[in-house]
Design a protein around this motif. Structure first.
Motif, mmCIF file in Angstrom:
data_model
loop_
_atom_site.group_PDB
_atom_site.id
_atom_site.type_symbol
_atom_site.label_atom_id
_atom_site.label_comp_id
_atom_site.label_asym_id
_atom_site.label_seq_id
_atom_site.Cartn_x
_atom_site.Cartn_y
_atom_site.Cartn_z
ATOM 1 N N LEU A 237 0.820 -1.217 0.000
ATOM 2 C CA LEU A 237 0.000 0.000 0.000
ATOM 3 C C LEU A 237 0.857 1.272 0.000
ATOM 4 O O LEU A 237 0.731 2.111 -0.888
ATOM 5 C CB LEU A 237 -0.948 0.007 1.208
ATOM 6 N N SER A 297 -0.905 -9.811 -2.439
ATOM 7 C CA SER A 297 -0.680 -8.919 -3.582
ATOM 8 C C SER A 297 -1.687 -9.146 -4.696
ATOM 9 O O SER A 297 -1.900 -8.255 -5.524
ATOM 10 C CB SER A 297 0.744 -9.094 -4.127
ATOM 11 N N SER A 300 -4.089 -6.459 -3.761
ATOM 12 C CA SER A 300 -3.566 -5.093 -3.844
ATOM 13 C C SER A 300 -3.290 -4.690 -5.294
ATOM 14 O O SER A 300 -3.577 -3.558 -5.693
ATOM 15 C CB SER A 300 -2.301 -4.953 -2.998
#
Length: 309
Positions: A237, A297, A300
């Motif tokens: 992030l 991930s 994300s």
């Protein structure tokens, strides 16, 4: 969302295939390690040379991109180091590795395969520029700080010298040097050799993803949830958000290259993170963080693809 999953799902399916093949005994960890060395030693260097020769030099060396990606990575490193060192009272070596894990991506094994599916061949340019930042700035910085915390004499020059001696032998950096020299002198390899370079470059993405999946087999997460949480949040992030913000300070005209920088930053940390951590007795923590960030991930990267579109 379906379009985003169409981009990210094949990446993680290949990672899953690698994991299943290794855990099922089809491929051993030693064999997967050999495949990883093939990618690092031959396939990725070939990809970098191909990118530097296929694009005009002025198109490859994008100073604003390097400034934005470098500044975002340094900011992410500083946040990760500060939280670990003064917030969680970690050792200098542990804090340096926390900063490294928060700021250096798995550009070759995860970032590039995803970015190439999104923007195509310019992804190789982003890979080469990103690896310059990672190998010439971020890794030497982190390892020098870690070595200073480890050495009794605290010699900056000895720590930095040892780190640089290892880096100058890195195949990707050698490939960047060769590609830059050939591009500056406007020399092109013979067609046969160029075809070999292209074939090796094409193997980099699928083999790299397979190796990532295989490398996750047998890693123990344990009870290091605080370490995992900090590194996962910092890497997945903070790093891409800080790189995205730095593109406002150092504008890059090519929207594809901007997208490539953010997506590269949104990738999990480099696969050799546990190997670097082993020198400081932190391989368990680093391996657990690698497992967590690689799995998370998927979400994300999908999030940042949605934001960027």
């Amino acid at each position: 969302m379906l379009a985003i999953l169409g981009i990210t799902a094949p990446i993680f399916i290949l990672i899953g295939i690698g994991f299943l093949c290794c855990s099922g005994g089809i491929v051993s960890r030693e064999q997967a390690g050999g495949m990883g060395r093939f990618v690092i030693t031959l396939a990725l260097p070939a990809l970098v040379i191909k990118a530097l020769l296929e694009h005009p030099l002025e198109a490859v060396i994008n100073w604003n991109y390097m400034l934005a990606y470098g500044a975002g990575s340094l900011a992410s490193f500083a946040v990760g180091y500060a939280i670990a060192r003064w917030g969680r009272r970690d050792s200098p070596g542990g804090a340096a590795l926390a900063g490294l894990g928060s700021s250096v991506s798995n550009s070759g094994f995860v970032g590039y395969p995803i970015v190439v599916m999104v923007i195509g061949s310019p992804a190789a340019v982003a890979l080469a520029l990103g690896m310059m930042i990672e190998n010439l700035l971020m890794i030497p910085l982190a390892l020098t700080i870690a070595e200073l915390g480890r050495r009794q004499d605290g010699s900056v020059w000895q720590a930095l010298g040892g780190t640089l001696r290892n880096l100058v032998r890195h195949p990707v950096l050698i490939a960047i040097t060769i590609g830059m020299v050939l591009a500056i002198l406007d020399i092109r390899p013979p067609a046969v050799l160029m075809r070999v370079i292209e074939m090796l470059a094409m193997a980099s993405a699928p083999v790299a993803l397979f190796v990532i999946g295989a490398s996750l087999t047998g890693l123990k997460v344990g009870a290091m949830y605080t370490d995992m949480a900090q590194l996962a949040v910092g890497k997945l992030l903070f790093h891409p958000l800080l790189v995205m913000a730095c593109f406002l300070l150092f504008p890059v005209d090519d929207p594809g290259l901007r997208m490539a920088g953010v997506l590269m930053a949104a990738a999990p940390m480099m696969s050799i993170f546990p190997i670097l951590g082993a020198r400081y007795g932190l391989e368990g923590r680093c391996a657990a963080a690698l497992v967590a960030t690689t799995v998370v991930s998927f979400l994300s990267i999908s999030l940042f693809l949605w934001l960027l579109h």
